[in-house]
Design a protein around this motif. Structure first.
Motif, mmCIF file in Angstrom:
data_model
loop_
_atom_site.group_PDB
_atom_site.id
_atom_site.type_symbol
_atom_site.label_atom_id
_atom_site.label_comp_id
_atom_site.label_asym_id
_atom_site.label_seq_id
_atom_site.Cartn_x
_atom_site.Cartn_y
_atom_site.Cartn_z
ATOM 1 N N ALA A 143 16.668 -6.889 74.660
ATOM 2 C CA ALA A 143 15.377 -7.537 74.386
ATOM 3 C C ALA A 143 14.346 -6.519 73.925
ATOM 4 N N GLY A 146 12.578 -9.741 87.029
ATOM 5 C CA GLY A 146 13.917 -9.829 86.473
ATOM 6 C C GLY A 146 14.973 -9.254 87.398
ATOM 7 N N GLY A 183 20.918 -6.746 78.953
ATOM 8 C CA GLY A 183 20.115 -7.794 78.317
ATOM 9 C C GLY A 183 18.661 -7.380 78.165
ATOM 10 N N ALA A 184 18.112 -6.729 79.195
ATOM 11 C CA ALA A 184 16.735 -6.224 79.092
ATOM 12 C C ALA A 184 16.638 -5.159 78.012
ATOM 13 N N LEU A 200 19.380 -15.383 84.686
ATOM 14 C CA LEU A 200 19.525 -14.202 83.835
ATOM 15 C C LEU A 200 18.877 -14.428 82.482
ATOM 16 N N TRP A 223 22.116 -8.018 83.248
ATOM 17 C CA TRP A 223 20.664 -7.925 83.350
ATOM 18 C C TRP A 223 20.149 -6.643 82.701
ATOM 19 N N CYS A 250 15.079 -14.406 82.767
ATOM 20 C CA CYS A 250 14.550 -13.068 83.029
ATOM 21 C C CYS A 250 14.586 -12.187 81.783
ATOM 22 N N VAL A 251 15.656 -12.284 80.998
ATOM 23 C CA VAL A 251 15.718 -11.523 79.747
ATOM 24 C C VAL A 251 14.666 -12.048 78.767
ATOM 25 N N HIS A 289 17.373 -12.260 88.606
ATOM 26 C CA HIS A 289 18.382 -12.483 87.567
ATOM 27 C C HIS A 289 19.644 -13.149 88.098
#
Length: 123
Positions: free
Chosen positions: A103, A26, A99-100, A38, A96, A41-42, A30
């Protein structure tokens, strides 16, 4: 709560490895194809952390989250030549990291019945 078995520890170690892979991929990818890189990857982080929680339980969830954020933190810091993969003033880098985080937080609030098998009661 029962103490973890050897199988649980090995699975948690594998979940840690999967988290490291998700965080590494990621962080590196990303920005590859905006905005799809992006989003993919998320989604990868979401799937790996959810899989770890379903496979090992909370122990695997914590291991995969730890692996993800260790990889992101290490790769986002400055390298020996001063280069960075996630610049602090870049909106894509912030997207990124946040967003991670979103998640991972979403998986934490997934109901237990979605990730655990319930065997029918035996008569």
């Amino acid at each position: 709560m029962q103490p973890p078995t050897a199988a649980t520890l090995w699975r948690a170690l594998a979940a840690l490895g999967m988290g490291l892979v998700a965080g590494t991929l990621g962080t590196v990818m990303h920005r590859a194809v905006r905005p799809w890189g992006l989003l993919v990857c998320v989604a990868l982080v979401l799937v790996i952390v959810l899989t770890a929680r379903a496979w090992v339980g909370w122990f695997g969830y914590v291991a995969s989250v730890g692996g993800t954020f260790v990889a992101v933190q290490v790769l986002a810091s400055g390298g020996p030549g001063g280069d960075v993969l996630v610049p602090a003033d870049d909106a894509w880098g912030w997207a990124w990291v946040l967003g991670a985080l979103a998640a991972v937080a979403a998986v934490a609030f997934v109901p237990r019945r979605w990730v655990e098998d319930e065997s029918p009661p035996t008569p």
